[in-house]
Design an enzyme around this catalytic site. Sequence first.
Site, PDB file in Angstrom:
ATOM      1  N   GLU A 114      32.549  36.279  27.749  1.00  0.00           N
ATOM      2  CA  GLU A 114      33.180  35.462  28.783  1.00  0.00           C
ATOM      3  C   GLU A 114      34.081  34.385  28.189  1.00  0.00           C
ATOM      4  O   GLU A 114      35.144  34.086  28.712  1.00  0.00           O
ATOM      5  CB  GLU A 114      32.115  34.813  29.684  1.00  0.00           C
ATOM      6  CG  GLU A 114      31.430  35.787  30.628  1.00  0.00           C
ATOM      7  CD  GLU A 114      32.405  36.452  31.599  1.00  0.00           C
ATOM      8  OE1 GLU A 114      33.452  35.870  31.898  1.00  0.00           O
ATOM      9  OE2 GLU A 114      32.120  37.579  32.039  1.00  0.00           O
ATOM     10  N   CYS A 270      43.871  45.720  42.560  1.00  0.00           N
ATOM     11  CA  CYS A 270      44.517  44.640  43.328  1.00  0.00           C
ATOM     12  C   CYS A 270      45.254  43.725  42.348  1.00  0.00           C
ATOM     13  O   CYS A 270      44.963  42.544  42.223  1.00  0.00           O
ATOM     14  CB  CYS A 270      43.458  43.870  44.110  1.00  0.00           C
ATOM     15  SG  CYS A 270      44.156  42.825  45.388  1.00  0.00           S
ATOM     16  N   CYS A 277      47.032  49.657  46.830  1.00  0.00           N
ATOM     17  CA  CYS A 277      46.226  49.589  48.051  1.00  0.00           C
ATOM     18  C   CYS A 277      45.711  50.961  48.485  1.00  0.00           C
ATOM     19  O   CYS A 277      44.619  51.072  49.036  1.00  0.00           O
ATOM     20  CB  CYS A 277      47.027  48.953  49.183  1.00  0.00           C
ATOM     21  SG  CYS A 277      47.468  47.254  48.821  1.00  0.00           S
ATOM     22  N   CYS A 280      42.380  51.581  47.033  1.00  0.00           N
ATOM     23  CA  CYS A 280      41.444  50.457  47.074  1.00  0.00           C
ATOM     24  C   CYS A 280      40.189  50.775  47.897  1.00  0.00           C
ATOM     25  O   CYS A 280      40.278  51.182  49.048  1.00  0.00           O
ATOM     26  CB  CYS A 280      42.146  49.240  47.657  1.00  0.00           C
ATOM     27  SG  CYS A 280      41.060  47.814  47.759  1.00  0.00           S
ATOM     28  N   CYS A 286      40.544  44.620  54.387  1.00  0.00           N
ATOM     29  CA  CYS A 286      41.602  43.754  53.858  1.00  0.00           C
ATOM     30  C   CYS A 286      42.614  43.362  54.938  1.00  0.00           C
ATOM     31  O   CYS A 286      43.352  44.195  55.457  1.00  0.00           O
ATOM     32  CB  CYS A 286      42.308  44.461  52.706  1.00  0.00           C
ATOM     33  SG  CYS A 286      43.609  43.460  51.983  1.00  0.00           S
TER      34      CYS A 286
HETATM   35 FE1  SF4 Z   1      44.095  44.270  47.269  1.00  0.00          FE
HETATM   36 FE2  SF4 Z   1      43.770  44.537  49.888  1.00  0.00          FE
HETATM   37 FE3  SF4 Z   1      45.411  46.169  48.612  1.00  0.00          FE
HETATM   38 FE4  SF4 Z   1      42.764  46.333  48.240  1.00  0.00          FE
HETATM   39  S1  SF4 Z   1      43.885  46.757  50.105  1.00  0.00           S
HETATM   40  S2  SF4 Z   1      44.375  46.411  46.645  1.00  0.00           S
HETATM   41  S3  SF4 Z   1      42.169  44.185  48.377  1.00  0.00           S
HETATM   42  S4  SF4 Z   1      45.646  43.959  48.836  1.00  0.00           S
END
Ligand code: SF4
Length: 495
Positions: A114, A270, A277, A280, A286
Amino acid sequence: MLQLFSSFTNRKTILMDIIMNKMKASVKSRRTSLKRKENTIMSPQKKKPCFKQIKEELPKENIYHTFKNPGEIYSFRASLLSWYDKNKRELPWRRMALSESNLNKRGYAVWVSEIMLQQTQVATVIDYYNKWMLRWSNLQDLAKATLEEVNQMWSGLGYYSRGKRLHEGAQKISSEFKGEMPRSAEELQKLLPGVGRYTAAAIASIAFEEVIGVVDGNVTRVLCRAKAIGADCTSPTVTEALWMLANTLVDLVRPGDFNQAMMELGATVCTPKAPLCAECPVQTHCRAYQQVIKEREMVSKRLLGNTASQISSTPDIEECGGGGNCPLCLPEKEPWVSDLGVMNFPRKPTKKPPRIEHTLTCVVTRRRDNDDTEEYFLVQRPNSGLLAGMWEFPSVLLRTEVKEKKQKCIIFDRLTELMGNLVTDTHLQNIGEVFRLFKHSSVNEKQLAKGEKLQCGSEKHEGKQKGRKRRAPKEVQGQQLSINSFFQPAAIKPL
Ligand code: SF4
């Protein structure tokens, strides 16, 4: 909590107190339950998600910047963890955290990773981490090392104070706590130098399974996009709101994995400039993504010939109950920009212009009598501030730019102060200027030299540590000198 999000107009002043109290209560109750574990890691199969606890943590009115119901939180956690299990990168500290049964060794392994990962890319850290753990596999070994050895091992990673604090922390644990690492985020932050709120929560959740969320740059980006938080993400209000969200979201069964999954999502999907997206796992949760889809649909409708009166010219993103005064929404003066899409979030304050500093530096060399080896005169920097405790050529920070003649006087005075009357100013020559970029400051360094081989120059530091722009070195006694030649390894002991 809810009231705050829905009636910010006249309650901004109490927002922080309420968020803080909420978080403290939440974290305290979790720590109490963790203490019962008696420092053993429970098998994930033995625990079950607690919906009652989730429900109690939810705000009761405005849900725009948080979650609708416990089911949404559970679904978010499940989707993210399932994605993480399939897509996580294999990293040496993750292997250590999973395989090491000794809690002190595991805590140490996570702590080192970390600290190294602060301000540094994963790809850069891997090599350093492996070498570090090979040399100092536990706290006691690191505690016995000298600061010079630590700095040498840290060489090239930058922000050397991180290695120094790590070393100090290991010595403290060794001498004051009999080698026992503090187990909770609260103690880690309180007792260890260089361990802040994020690092403490990361170590406690990953190494000791404390149920506590983390907020770093990646998590900030994911949460701001997922919950449409568009106010300055460095402000205290947003910071506390993000910590509250992270603490609400963190998985009760796999807190360490969940936190790493959030950071992994921010780092690989992201991302700041090219978010994926479509891939995702939390897309359905989101708000930023939903807004982009809504906008696309509006454009499609327009193209299909819907009347303008049916379509608003601006996207309807102000669904928050704050009535335009919510301190978490995009500011009215900087509204949603269609071209940016989800990258409308997070918003950061405008960067201050870099500070320019001018430093005179003198390289003093001599030949050793017996074998003609070239030796350099180095001095140690103060224990605090930029490059704290590091060794450098004698230097003087200038308040303003001064002419070359005056520069010689200034650096000569400094050399006399350091070395007595071993030097004379006639030996000094100017050899050029170097411009160096630092993330947190800007320095212009003039270099002058004294010794058998006389080398003089200057260096400028600015803004980000992204390398050096070097001006063409001047001719000195018919020989062109490179500033880099000053930094070749040689004898580092003072004359
Ligand atoms: Fe980021 Fe939302 Fe796109 Fe997922 S859907 S990559 S959380 S902006």
